[in-house]
Scaffold this active site. Structure first.
Site, PDB file in Angstrom:
ATOM      1  N   HIS A  80      -3.799   4.104   4.626  1.00 15.87           N
ATOM      2  CA  HIS A  80      -4.919   3.161   4.726  1.00 15.87           C
ATOM      3  C   HIS A  80      -6.197   3.847   4.270  1.00 15.87           C
ATOM      4  O   HIS A  80      -6.945   3.323   3.451  1.00 15.87           O
ATOM      5  CB  HIS A  80      -5.056   2.679   6.168  1.00 15.87           C
ATOM      6  N   TYR A 123       4.153   5.044  11.421  1.00 17.70           N
ATOM      7  CA  TYR A 123       4.438   3.639  11.729  1.00 17.70           C
ATOM      8  C   TYR A 123       5.303   2.915  10.692  1.00 17.70           C
ATOM      9  O   TYR A 123       5.600   1.736  10.863  1.00 17.70           O
ATOM     10  CB  TYR A 123       3.129   2.867  11.946  1.00 17.70           C
ATOM     11  N   ARG A 157       0.857  -1.180   0.000  1.00 17.07           N
ATOM     12  CA  ARG A 157       0.000   0.000   0.000  1.00 17.07           C
ATOM     13  C   ARG A 157       0.900   1.239   0.000  1.00 17.07           C
ATOM     14  O   ARG A 157       1.446   1.627   1.018  1.00 17.07           O
ATOM     15  CB  ARG A 157      -0.890  -0.025   1.245  1.00 17.07           C
TER      16      ARG A 157
END
Length: 386
Positions: free
Chosen positions: A282, A291, A278
């Site tokens: 998100h 993160y 990705r």
């Protein structure tokens, strides 16, 4: 096969888990003895077919960029990005037969593009104007599902229905029907997906479980989801499983075509893990810089699925600058139509929420509709009085 599952968040450099790969990141064809069966699946594809795949991927990315911008401008409430996953979606989507049915999650914008769902309709849900956005039966694509993994059970039930209706294993290519359900790596930890695998396996249902392992379930890496590669979870239920390079559009096409052939013929379910990444967030409410690190993102940027297919086209004489310029002009017009169309969307009458609750009339829904009409009428009178 190609031992290329290195880098990223869920696989240590020492991991040599094989995955099906037909086109390397540099655009060269992968010719190995153990991928011959999958090479045969794409042998019929012409340069024009590859160009069509590239076009689908390019327009899907333009859709993604435009939708992200619209959300930032306040035109959408939320948006789930698909950047980096175009090959997995377009490759698998192009392998589908017209009668096959798709159960997407909420990120399968490329699959919906291939199936002909209008780009503006795809954003009605994200704008908060509609509970769905399109007629599922018009495109054989169910509405987006926001509850993680719940649609895997719906897909399996639908596939079992096809089985009982005699639409599987007839030998008639125009009649035999299968189902593909899409979900992410995080969804494989949900009970619904596991229950769907149980039902699909024991009933030999004609369903393909297509997991796009983009390596992050929001901020949780796949190492927090599973101790083994995701495709091994399918094997645990007795479902034939395969891991494919999700950034290789030809490999995704080939693997899905094989899985669909098995389903159409009555051979039962398949679990596909498309190992991808990705590249964006998100959703537009997420900040991936909190993160994951830039080195990981750069590693995967060099494996961009669009750049890979472009390199293949250039290497095989299929890239033409005039054609590329025409595609850019098409993408610009596409973006303009999407922007104008989304901004022009209006909310449907509130009473339409009662229209498709059940397939037939239902006393409780009828009573609730009547109450709502009275409520709206009373409220309108109060508004006038004020």
């Amino acid at each position: 096969m190609k031992n290329d599952a290195t880098g990223g968040s869920d696989v240590a450099p020492a991991d040599v888990t094989p995955l099906v790969q037909l086109v390397a990141p540099d655009g060269s064809r992968v010719v190995e003895a153990d991928n011959a069966v999958f090479r045969e699946r794409v042998a019929h594809l012409t340069v024009e077919d590859l160009r069509a795949m590239y076009r689908d991927m390019a327009l899907t990315r333009r859709f993604d960029d435009e939708a992200t911008a619209l959300q930032r401008q306040g035109e959408l409430a939320l948006y789930a990005q698909s950047r980096g996953q175009e090959a997995a979606q377009v490759g698998s989507g192009r392998a589908l037969a017209g009668q096959d049915y798709v159960f997407p999650s909420y990120r399968e914008h490329g699959v919906l593009h291939v199936r002909g769902v209008d780009p503006v309709d795809r954003l009605r849900l994200y704008r908060g104007e509609d509970h769905g956005g399109w007629d599922p039966n018009e495109h054989n694509v169910h509405l987006y599902t926001l509850v993680i993994g719940s649609h895997a059970l719906h897909a399996t039930g639908y596939a079992m229905g096809l089985q009982r209706d005699g639409l599987v294993g007839t030998g008639d290519a125009a009649r035999d029907t299968a189902v593909v359900t899409y979900f992410g790596d995080g969804a494989t930890s949900q009970g619904d997906v596991n229950e769907a695998l149980v039902f699909a396996a024991v009933n030999n249902a004609p369903v393909v479980f297509f997991c796009q392992n983009n390596q992050w379930a929001i901020s949780e890496p796949t190492t927090k989801q599973s101790r083994v590669p995701i495709y091994k979870r399918g094997e645990g239920f007795g479902v034939p499983s395969v891991r494919v390079d999700g950034n290789d559009v030809l490999a995704c096409y080939a693997v899905t075509a094989e899985a669909l052939e098995r389903a159409h013929s009555g051979g039962g379910p398949t679990f596909v893990e498309a190992y991808t990444y990705r590249m964006g967030a998100h959703t537009t409410s997420d900040d991936p810089t909190r993160y994951r690190d830039r080195a990981e993102e750069e590693h995967w940027r060099r494996r961009d699925p669009l750049e890979r297919l472009e390199a293949l086209l250039r290497a095989e004489g299929g890239w033409d600058e005039e054609w590329a310029a025409a595609l850019q002009a098409e993408a610009d017009a596409y973006g303009e139509r999407l922007r104008d169309g989304v901004r022009a969307l209006g909310a449907p009458p509130a009473e339409t929420m009662f229209d498709n609750v059940y397939a037939t009339d239902h006393a409780q829904v009828t009573a609730e509709r009547a109450w709502f009409r009275e409520y709206e009428a009373a409220t309108a009178g109060e508004e006038v009085a004020r």
